[in-house]
Scaffold this active site. Structure first.
Site, PDB file in Angstrom:
ATOM      1  N   GLU B  73       1.093   0.711  -3.978  1.00 19.54           N
ATOM      2  CA  GLU B  73       2.028   1.399  -3.085  1.00 19.54           C
ATOM      3  C   GLU B  73       2.403   2.786  -3.608  1.00 19.54           C
ATOM      4  O   GLU B  73       2.676   3.706  -2.831  1.00 19.54           O
ATOM      5  CB  GLU B  73       3.293   0.565  -2.876  1.00 19.54           C
ATOM      6  CG  GLU B  73       3.089  -0.690  -2.027  1.00 19.54           C
ATOM      7  CD  GLU B  73       2.646  -1.894  -2.832  1.00 19.54           C
ATOM      8  OE1 GLU B  73       2.336  -1.739  -4.038  1.00 19.54           O
ATOM      9  OE2 GLU B  73       2.599  -3.004  -2.265  1.00 19.54           O
ATOM     10  N   PHE B 135      12.643 -14.732  -1.699  1.00 20.26           N
ATOM     11  CA  PHE B 135      11.357 -14.330  -2.256  1.00 20.26           C
ATOM     12  C   PHE B 135      11.017 -12.897  -1.815  1.00 20.26           C
ATOM     13  O   PHE B 135      11.068 -12.579  -0.635  1.00 20.26           O
ATOM     14  CB  PHE B 135      10.266 -15.305  -1.790  1.00 20.26           C
ATOM     15  CG  PHE B 135       8.888 -14.916  -2.248  1.00 20.26           C
ATOM     16  CD1 PHE B 135       8.560 -14.945  -3.602  1.00 20.26           C
ATOM     17  CD2 PHE B 135       7.920 -14.504  -1.344  1.00 20.26           C
ATOM     18  CE1 PHE B 135       7.294 -14.580  -4.030  1.00 20.26           C
ATOM     19  CE2 PHE B 135       6.652 -14.143  -1.773  1.00 20.26           C
ATOM     20  CZ  PHE B 135       6.343 -14.180  -3.118  1.00 20.26           C
ATOM     21  N   GLN B 136      10.697 -12.067  -2.769  1.00 19.74           N
ATOM     22  CA  GLN B 136      10.340 -10.662  -2.540  1.00 19.74           C
ATOM     23  C   GLN B 136      11.455  -9.874  -1.837  1.00 19.74           C
ATOM     24  O   GLN B 136      11.180  -9.022  -1.007  1.00 19.74           O
ATOM     25  CB  GLN B 136       9.017 -10.537  -1.777  1.00 19.74           C
ATOM     26  CG  GLN B 136       7.826 -11.016  -2.619  1.00 19.74           C
ATOM     27  CD  GLN B 136       6.476 -10.594  -2.060  1.00 19.74           C
ATOM     28  OE1 GLN B 136       6.307 -10.465  -0.866  1.00 19.74           O
ATOM     29  NE2 GLN B 136       5.509 -10.396  -2.943  1.00 19.74           N
ATOM     30  N   LYS B 185      12.019  -8.859   8.750  1.00 20.69           N
ATOM     31  CA  LYS B 185      10.890  -9.459   9.454  1.00 20.69           C
ATOM     32  C   LYS B 185      11.290  -9.961  10.843  1.00 20.69           C
ATOM     33  O   LYS B 185      10.512  -9.865  11.791  1.00 20.69           O
ATOM     34  CB  LYS B 185      10.325 -10.614   8.616  1.00 20.69           C
ATOM     35  CG  LYS B 185       8.882 -10.961   8.962  1.00 20.69           C
ATOM     36  CD  LYS B 185       8.267 -11.854   7.897  1.00 20.69           C
ATOM     37  CE  LYS B 185       6.821 -12.179   8.241  1.00 20.69           C
ATOM     38  NZ  LYS B 185       6.198 -13.023   7.201  1.00 20.69           N
ATOM     39  N   MET B 496       0.766  17.386 -23.246  1.00 20.29           N
ATOM     40  CA  MET B 496       2.023  18.137 -23.229  1.00 20.29           C
ATOM     41  C   MET B 496       3.013  17.556 -24.239  1.00 20.29           C
ATOM     42  O   MET B 496       3.742  18.288 -24.913  1.00 20.29           O
ATOM     43  CB  MET B 496       2.628  18.115 -21.820  1.00 20.29           C
ATOM     44  CG  MET B 496       3.741  19.116 -21.624  1.00 20.29           C
ATOM     45  SD  MET B 496       3.207  20.817 -21.920  1.00 20.29           S
ATOM     46  CE  MET B 496       2.776  21.329 -20.268  1.00 20.29           C
TER      47      MET B 496
END
Lengths: 212, 586
Positions: B73, B135-136, B185, B496
């Site tokens: 993502e 969940f999630q 959802k 760097m």
């Protein structure tokens, strides 16, 4: 690479202060802080208070108090913020607040504005007469009185509340809860720009017009 | 409002009808979301499937919108960001709830810091489970509140399309930025036959493009009187599509120009007036000009600390004219003596009208030219030594046209790309500026590739460490056969950091040495891309030619001089004019 070393190059002698303001060496001074009362009309929707408080915490504005409640207009709420900052800090806080999408309008209140807060104080109940006298002196109310504790309510200007709290210390303050300031501009002056004064949903059908 | 009898069947069977979303009623919230994207003319979206976003993906199945499945993502967010930078319209990314949404966070924060218009759509657990640690589940609006322009929790299937349209429009109006809509959802699945309203930002979020006439007059007057005027063009000039006005203004009045890094491309770097970009690793002459100007005309910049160094020494003798669409940027970091709130292009035109004469800056221009000669951008090429990174950058620049797009990761390679590529057009330097996100380069190149016409070259300069952070997106470039060239300036260091360790930590290379780097050319082949390797100067020309000619993703593993560091350098919090040209000057 060519060119003189850093210490051999021509460099300006002028300077700016921490706010990025050019310093007049003759008048250089630490920027003074002041207290500002900011009133914001916001959409009364979930999360608006956390957006405002989150903005203030992540930008490190020194917040003194924050109160919120609905207005006479459905869907609107008023947030009253008291901050203690330098002038550029207050300016920045107002501008950042104004960027939040739920903020409809905001203004800083003048010294003349009506400002008030409420405190609940729970003190020891050993000397009820004296407690009552102090409560009367500050035009407060006794909300609960028992053999061991007395709880009183005082409202008014921040200084009055500070004085009252000091006066109650002699009895031993057990618990205290202060609301922080809420404020409105006096008379016909709108508290936030464009806000029309004086309408009440209960007595007047006209909806305040914030677009003017 | 449409009254279609069977919207689901319409959408599935009739592609033309689904493209014209405002006339076809959606079947559910998810279809309304997609209809809103279609009515916003979204052509491409980037994302990763997942449980809570599945209804939206199902609605995309029959949509004309091209969906590019990314490997992660974070890649979707960066690709959408870069897509938005190149097209000038918000890029769109999608993710599921929980880890999908949190994986977007870096990309959203990146877009926020760079004021890039972007719309993120995240799935959320069903409304009745929100708050139960399902969940999630993640409090996505809570997590992203500080890094979005605004975010929305969609609560109603009937209005979710309107919300998505508003979020899209809000992302690009005024000062651009990322917006997010969290989609539970049940809201996506919920029935609705309401076609979403046309995307429109809330009225109070639309700033007036025109600045106050008095502010403009005051600014014009101080510019006219200036003896050492300097234009500072920031990312706002590019994002506000104001490059024509900016170029005309500087040329008309003969005022030298420096840009910020996000402002690269706002003014052609091969123009005599251009001193290139200022800041920590900007050119010496740009930083000298900043230090000595008496009138800084700053347009669309937020005076980031990588530009200003210490605020106390930034343009200390200058009257600062600050033009910005966002009033909160005025006097945030550097006090604006002449604030001008408005759209960059509009204000520059207003200034043009208000100015009666040009400042007399002949001597000043000569001084700037002298500084250009005094502190040139160059590097030593010794045929016996490993290849210098600057040489590789210049070779690719020479082999590509003016409209080629450069994307970068973050680190030394980014600075060399910005320093040694001569940018002449806006929206051709796509990089992670404010957040400094290592790994931006490859997904950025994917987004840029999908945004740009096929005949434009896309070259991604990456570092070995930066490339490894999002290397999985190479699978996307291969699957989609995207013609991009990734050039890994490989020094087997987090370069760097190593440079700072050498300068400020007595050379203790704690966790910056990468002596276990994979062979990127072979890794590229394993992904299905073309791999090339450069070890010496005489290989550069051939590899550049072959990699650019290859019609698909290629990776050039350029083994560069590991000792090379980025100069000039203004030390953190230091004065612009006191840039170091070598380490011993720090």
């Amino acid at each position: 690479m060519a060119g003189p070393r850093p210490d051999e190059r021509p460099q300006p002698t002028a300077r700016r202060n921490a706010q990025g303001i050019r310093i007049d060496p003759d008048a250089e001074a630490e920027p003074a802080q002041r207290t500002a009362v900011i009133s914001a009309l916001v959409d009364h929707e979930p999360g608006v208070l956390s957006r405002v408080s989150g903005l203030f915490s992540r930008r490190q504005f020194n917040i003194e108090s924050l109160t919120v409640g609905p207005t006479t207009v459905e869907g609107h709420a008023r947030i009253t913020l008291v901050i203690h900052e330098t002038e550029p800090g207050i300016d920045q806080a107002k501008k950042q607040l104004g960027k939040l999408k739920p903020v409809i309008a905001l203004g800083e209140l003048g010294d003349n504005a009506v400002r008030s807060e409420l405190v609940l104080l729970k003190v020891r109940g050993d000397e009820p007469d004296k407690v009552h006298a102090i409560t009367e002196m500050y035009e407060g109310r006794t909300l609960d009185a028992g053999p061991r504790t007395i709880t009183v309510e005082i409202t008014g200007h921040e200084r009055k509340i500070d004085d009252a709290v000091d006066a109650f210390r002699q009895f031993g303050i057990i618990e205290i809860s202060r609301t922080g300031q809420t404020a409105l501009e006096r008379g016909d002056s709108p508290t936030t720009p464009g806000e029309e004064p004086g309408h009440s949903a209960a007595t007047d059908d006209a909806t305040p017009n914030y677009d003017d | 409002m449409s009254e279609s009898a069977n919207p689901a069947a319409d959408a599935a069977e009739d592609e033309e009808a689904s493209a014209d979303a405002t006339t076809v009623a959606p079947a559910n919230g998810a279809a309304a979301v997609v209809a809103a994207l279609e009515s916003a003319d979204v052509e491409t979206a980037f994302g990763v499937q997942g449980g809570a976003i599945m209804p939206v993906y199902d609605a995309l199945y029959s949509s004309s919108i091209e969906h590019v499945t990314m490997a992660h993502e974070q890649g979707a967010a960066h690709a959408a960001d870069a897509y938005g930078v190149v097209t000038g319209t918000p890029g769109v990314c999608l993710a599921t709830s929980g880890p999908g949404a949190t994986n977007l966070v870096t990309g959203i924060a990146d877009a926020s810091m760079d004021s890039d218009a972007m719309l993120a759509l995240t799935g959320q657990v069903p409304s009745h489970m929100v708050g139960s640690d399902a969940f999630q589940e993640t409090d996505t609006t809570g997590v992203t509140a500080p890094i979005t322009k605004h975010n929305y929790f969609a609560s109603d299937s009937k209005t979710v399309g309107d919300v998505v349209g508003e979020a899209f429009a809000l992302a690009e109006v005024g000062r651009p930025g990322p917006t997010l809509v969290d989609l539970p959802k049940d809201v996506s699945f919920g029935e609705t036959d309401r076609a979403p309203k046309l995307p429109e930002a809330p009225a109070r979020s639309k700033p007036d493009p025109e600045a106050d006439a008095e502010e403009v007059e005051a600014a014009a007057s101080v510019i006219e009187r200036a003896e050492k005027p300097l234009c500072l063009f920031g990312g706002g000039v590019v994002k506000g599509d104001a490059t024509d006005e900016a170029r005309a203004f500087a040329r008309e009045h003969g005022i030298p120009v420096v840009t910020t890094m996000p402002g690269i491309g706002s003014f052609p770097e091969d123009d005599d007036l251009c001193l290139s970009w200022a800041g920590m690793h900007g050119t010496g002459y740009a930083n000298m000009a900043i230090s000595h100007t008496d009138c800084l005309i700053a347009v669309g910049t937020r005076f980031d600390d990588r530009l200003t160094g210490g605020v106390d020494t930034f343009a200390p003798g200058a009257d600062v004219v600050h033009v910005d669409i966002d009033p909160a940027e005025i006097s945030k970091n550097v006090h604006a003596d002449y604030p001008v709130v408005g759209d960059a292009g509009t204000v520059l035109e207003q200034l043009e009208v208000a100015m009666e004469r040009s400042p007399d800056a002949k001597e000043w221009c000569e001084q700037c030219t002298a500084w250009r000669e005094e502190y040139p951008m160059d590097y030593a090429v010794d045929a016996d030594e490993p290849v210098k990174p600057q040489f590789v950058v210049e070779a690719f620049d020479a082999a590509t046209g003016d409209d080629a797009i450069v994307t970068t990761g973050v680190g030394q390679h980014q600075m060399w790309a910005a320093q040694y590529w001569t940018f002449t057009e806006p929206r051709t330097f796509v990089s992670s500026h404010g957040l400094g996100t290592m790994g931006y380069g490859l997904p950025g190149a994917i987004g840029a590739r999908l945004a740009a016409d096929d005949d434009r070259e896309i070259v991604c300069f990456d570092g070995d460490g930066s490339f490894l952070m999002t290397i999985q997106e190479l699978s996307v470039a291969v699957r989609e056969n995207l013609d991009i060239t990734v050039v890994v300036l490989n020094n087997e260091y987090i370069g760097m950091v190593r440079q700072w360790q050498d300068a400020f930590f007595e050379g203790r290379h704690m966790a910056s040495e990468y002596d276990w780097m994979p062979e990127f050319d072979k890794l590229a082949e394993a992904f299905g891309a073309r791999g090339f390797r450069i070890d010496s100067y005489d290989e550069v020309a051939d590899v550049v030619g072959e990699a650019l000619a290859y019609d698909g993703p290629s990776v050039v593993d350029a083994h560069i001089d590991p000792r090379e560091n980025v100069y000039p350098m203004v030390s953190s919090g230091g004065a612009n004019g006191e840039f170091a040209l070598t380490e011993d000057q720090l």
